[in-house]
Write a protein that holds these residues in place. Sequence first.
Motif, PDB file in Angstrom:
ATOM      1  N   LEU A 114       0.237  -0.822  11.430  1.00 40.32           N
ATOM      2  CA  LEU A 114      -0.306  -2.138  11.093  1.00 40.32           C
ATOM      3  C   LEU A 114      -0.085  -2.461   9.618  1.00 40.32           C
ATOM      4  CD1 LEU A 114      -3.601  -2.186  13.166  1.00 40.32           C
ATOM      5  CD2 LEU A 114      -1.520  -3.475  13.590  1.00 40.32           C
ATOM      6  N   ASP A 115      -0.222  -1.462   8.753  1.00 36.70           N
ATOM      7  CA  ASP A 115       0.065  -1.694   7.335  1.00 36.70           C
ATOM      8  C   ASP A 115       1.535  -2.036   7.136  1.00 36.70           C
ATOM      9  OD1 ASP A 115      -2.516  -1.325   6.599  1.00 36.70           O
ATOM     10  OD2 ASP A 115      -2.215   0.619   5.630  1.00 36.70           O
ATOM     11  N   TYR A 116       2.421  -1.392   7.908  1.00 36.95           N
ATOM     12  CA  TYR A 116       3.852  -1.692   7.811  1.00 36.95           C
ATOM     13  C   TYR A 116       4.132  -3.123   8.266  1.00 36.95           C
ATOM     14  CZ  TYR A 116       8.815  -1.614   8.740  1.00 36.95           C
ATOM     15  OH  TYR A 116      10.146  -1.931   8.768  1.00 36.95           O
ATOM     16  N   ILE A 117       3.509  -3.523   9.387  1.00 33.75           N
ATOM     17  CA  ILE A 117       3.674  -4.899   9.856  1.00 33.75           C
ATOM     18  C   ILE A 117       3.213  -5.884   8.781  1.00 33.75           C
ATOM     19  CG2 ILE A 117       2.753  -6.603  11.496  1.00 33.75           C
ATOM     20  CD1 ILE A 117       2.839  -4.478  13.608  1.00 33.75           C
ATOM     21  N   TYR A 118       2.116  -5.525   8.102  1.00 32.62           N
ATOM     22  CA  TYR A 118       1.587  -6.412   7.058  1.00 32.62           C
ATOM     23  C   TYR A 118       2.585  -6.588   5.923  1.00 32.62           C
ATOM     24  CZ  TYR A 118      -1.417  -8.113   3.362  1.00 32.62           C
ATOM     25  OH  TYR A 118      -1.951  -8.856   2.345  1.00 32.62           O
ATOM     26  N   ILE A 119       3.180  -5.501   5.449  1.00 30.56           N
ATOM     27  CA  ILE A 119       4.094  -5.660   4.314  1.00 30.56           C
ATOM     28  C   ILE A 119       5.388  -6.346   4.731  1.00 30.56           C
ATOM     29  CG2 ILE A 119       3.141  -3.714   3.047  1.00 30.56           C
ATOM     30  CD1 ILE A 119       5.699  -2.170   3.778  1.00 30.56           C
ATOM     31  N   VAL A 120       5.809  -6.181   5.975  1.00 32.39           N
ATOM     32  CA  VAL A 120       7.009  -6.888   6.444  1.00 32.39           C
ATOM     33  C   VAL A 120       6.710  -8.371   6.588  1.00 32.39           C
ATOM     34  CG1 VAL A 120       8.523  -7.172   8.432  1.00 32.39           C
ATOM     35  CG2 VAL A 120       8.028  -4.897   7.575  1.00 32.39           C
ATOM     36  N   ARG A 121       5.542  -8.690   7.130  1.00 36.19           N
ATOM     37  CA  ARG A 121       5.194 -10.098   7.354  1.00 36.19           C
ATOM     38  C   ARG A 121       4.919 -10.823   6.041  1.00 36.19           C
ATOM     39  NH1 ARG A 121      -0.179 -11.003  10.275  1.00 36.19           N
ATOM     40  NH2 ARG A 121      -0.837 -11.146   8.135  1.00 36.19           N
ATOM     41  N   HIS A 163      -1.509   6.474   1.217  1.00 36.67           N
ATOM     42  CA  HIS A 163      -0.444   5.719   1.876  1.00 36.67           C
ATOM     43  C   HIS A 163       0.926   6.116   1.344  1.00 36.67           C
ATOM     44  CE1 HIS A 163      -3.894   3.336   3.047  1.00 36.67           C
ATOM     45  NE2 HIS A 163      -3.162   2.666   3.894  1.00 36.67           N
ATOM     46  N   LYS A 164       0.984   6.583   0.088  1.00 34.80           N
ATOM     47  CA  LYS A 164       2.269   7.042  -0.449  1.00 34.80           C
ATOM     48  C   LYS A 164       2.793   8.250   0.328  1.00 34.80           C
ATOM     49  CE  LYS A 164       1.644   6.007  -5.315  1.00 34.80           C
ATOM     50  NZ  LYS A 164       1.578   6.659  -6.636  1.00 34.80           N
ATOM     51  N   GLN A 165       1.889   9.023   0.910  1.00 32.99           N
ATOM     52  CA  GLN A 165       2.267  10.216   1.671  1.00 32.99           C
ATOM     53  C   GLN A 165       2.508   9.866   3.135  1.00 32.99           C
ATOM     54  OE1 GLN A 165       2.508  12.688  -0.417  1.00 32.99           O
ATOM     55  NE2 GLN A 165       1.487  11.533  -2.018  1.00 32.99           N
ATOM     56  N   TRP A 166       3.029   8.701   3.418  1.00 31.84           N
ATOM     57  CA  TRP A 166       3.115   8.222   4.800  1.00 31.84           C
ATOM     58  C   TRP A 166       4.038   9.087   5.656  1.00 31.84           C
ATOM     59  CZ3 TRP A 166       7.616   6.567   7.058  1.00 31.84           C
ATOM     60  CH2 TRP A 166       8.680   6.266   6.209  1.00 31.84           C
ATOM     61  N   ILE A 167       5.055   9.686   5.081  1.00 28.59           N
ATOM     62  CA  ILE A 167       5.948  10.527   5.883  1.00 28.59           C
ATOM     63  C   ILE A 167       5.197  11.761   6.367  1.00 28.59           C
ATOM     64  CG2 ILE A 167       8.039  11.943   5.824  1.00 28.59           C
ATOM     65  CD1 ILE A 167       9.185   9.966   3.795  1.00 28.59           C
ATOM     66  N   THR A 168       4.473  12.417   5.475  1.00 32.41           N
ATOM     67  CA  THR A 168       3.690  13.594   5.848  1.00 32.41           C
ATOM     68  C   THR A 168       2.620  13.237   6.877  1.00 32.41           C
ATOM     69  OG1 THR A 168       4.018  14.398   3.598  1.00 32.41           O
ATOM     70  CG2 THR A 168       2.330  15.484   4.922  1.00 32.41           C
ATOM     71  N   ILE A 169       1.932  12.124   6.632  1.00 33.06           N
ATOM     72  CA  ILE A 169       0.873  11.702   7.556  1.00 33.06           C
ATOM     73  C   ILE A 169       1.454  11.380   8.921  1.00 33.06           C
ATOM     74  CG2 ILE A 169      -0.839   9.901   7.986  1.00 33.06           C
ATOM     75  CD1 ILE A 169      -1.337   9.868   4.964  1.00 33.06           C
ATOM     76  N   THR A 170       2.627  10.751   8.943  1.00 31.81           N
ATOM     77  CA  THR A 170       3.255  10.417  10.227  1.00 31.81           C
ATOM     78  C   THR A 170       3.630  11.679  10.997  1.00 31.81           C
ATOM     79  OG1 THR A 170       4.110   8.360   9.311  1.00 31.81           O
ATOM     80  CG2 THR A 170       5.158   9.187  11.314  1.00 31.81           C
ATOM     81  N   ILE A 171       4.212  12.659  10.319  1.00 32.29           N
ATOM     82  CA  ILE A 171       4.608  13.908  10.992  1.00 32.29           C
ATOM     83  C   ILE A 171       3.373  14.634  11.526  1.00 32.29           C
ATOM     84  CG2 ILE A 171       5.592  16.197  10.604  1.00 32.29           C
ATOM     85  CD1 ILE A 171       7.530  14.820   8.601  1.00 32.29           C
ATOM     86  N   LEU A 172       2.341  14.765  10.692  1.00 31.60           N
ATOM     87  CA  LEU A 172       1.128  15.450  11.144  1.00 31.60           C
ATOM     88  C   LEU A 172       0.435  14.697  12.267  1.00 31.60           C
ATOM     89  CD1 LEU A 172      -0.344  16.661   7.741  1.00 31.60           C
ATOM     90  CD2 LEU A 172       0.753  18.030   9.512  1.00 31.60           C
ATOM     91  N   SER A 173       0.476  13.376  12.213  1.00 30.75           N
ATOM     92  CA  SER A 173      -0.155  12.582  13.265  1.00 30.75           C
ATOM     93  C   SER A 173       0.571  12.734  14.586  1.00 30.75           C
ATOM     94  CB  SER A 173      -0.189  11.108  12.861  1.00 30.75           C
ATOM     95  OG  SER A 173      -0.936  10.942  11.706  1.00 30.75           O
ATOM     96  N   ILE A 174       1.904  12.734  14.533  1.00 26.95           N
ATOM     97  CA  ILE A 174       2.675  12.918  15.771  1.00 26.95           C
ATOM     98  C   ILE A 174       2.380  14.289  16.363  1.00 26.95           C
ATOM     99  CG2 ILE A 174       5.020  13.209  16.670  1.00 26.95           C
ATOM    100  CD1 ILE A 174       5.861  10.957  14.730  1.00 26.95           C
ATOM    101  N   LEU A 175       2.286  15.304  15.504  1.00 27.28           N
ATOM    102  CA  LEU A 175       1.961  16.645  16.002  1.00 27.28           C
ATOM    103  C   LEU A 175       0.555  16.701  16.588  1.00 27.28           C
ATOM    104  CD1 LEU A 175       3.523  18.906  13.238  1.00 27.28           C
ATOM    105  CD2 LEU A 175       4.359  18.533  15.559  1.00 27.28           C
ATOM    106  N   PRO A 187       0.811  -1.227   0.000  1.00 23.15           N
ATOM    107  CA  PRO A 187       0.000   0.000   0.000  1.00 23.15           C
ATOM    108  C   PRO A 187       0.838   1.269   0.000  1.00 23.15           C
ATOM    109  CG  PRO A 187      -0.083  -1.062   2.139  1.00 23.15           C
ATOM    110  CD  PRO A 187       0.634  -1.997   1.222  1.00 23.15           C
ATOM    111  N   PHE A 188       2.055   1.210   0.517  1.00 24.03           N
ATOM    112  CA  PHE A 188       2.890   2.399   0.576  1.00 24.03           C
ATOM    113  C   PHE A 188       3.481   2.772  -0.786  1.00 24.03           C
ATOM    114  CE2 PHE A 188       3.051   0.687   4.903  1.00 24.03           C
ATOM    115  CZ  PHE A 188       2.562   1.790   5.580  1.00 24.03           C
ATOM    116  N   LYS A 189       3.349   1.878  -1.767  1.00 23.14           N
ATOM    117  CA  LYS A 189       3.849   2.179  -3.101  1.00 23.14           C
ATOM    118  C   LYS A 189       2.736   2.444  -4.096  1.00 23.14           C
ATOM    119  CE  LYS A 189       8.084  -0.532  -2.694  1.00 23.14           C
ATOM    120  NZ  LYS A 189       8.754  -1.763  -3.103  1.00 23.14           N
ATOM    121  N   THR A 190       1.515   1.992  -3.800  1.00 20.38           N
ATOM    122  CA  THR A 190       0.467   2.063  -4.808  1.00 20.38           C
ATOM    123  C   THR A 190      -0.695   2.986  -4.453  1.00 20.38           C
ATOM    124  OG1 THR A 190      -0.510   0.089  -3.824  1.00 20.38           O
ATOM    125  CG2 THR A 190       0.914  -0.232  -5.723  1.00 20.38           C
TER     126      THR A 190
END
Length: 105
Positions: free
Chosen positions: A95-102, A63-75, A56-59
């Motif tokens: 959870l999506d990251y765990i899915y692609i690693v698994r 989800h491709k904007q995960w860096i921006t979403i992560t920064i805004l979410s932390i804030l 999902p992080f590539k397509t």
Amino acid sequence: MTTPTHLISDLAVFIIFINIPNVLPNYTDLTSLVGSNLIDLDHLLSKPIYHPKRNPFKTHFFHKQWITITILSILSVFFRPTMFLGIGLLLHLFLDYIYIVREKV
Ligand SMILES: [Zn+2]
């Protein structure tokens, strides 16, 4: 990760936060937490809509904007009205990251 897994983990996190006396979450917070899974609406823009071996992080658009979403979410975690939206988005991306690693997709 499948939608039921996201919803169950959101409810588990909400139950954990209920037991923390200083937070006192309400139904609006639960709605924000569950509503954060609307990030998966970007599946509707891809064909096929669901494919189990797709990263999902590539397509997917959001989800491709995960860096921006992560920064805004932390804030947003530090700002009470959007705290649970940020927690939900971070949990969703985690959870999506765990899915692609698994699944090694
Ligand atoms: Zn997702």
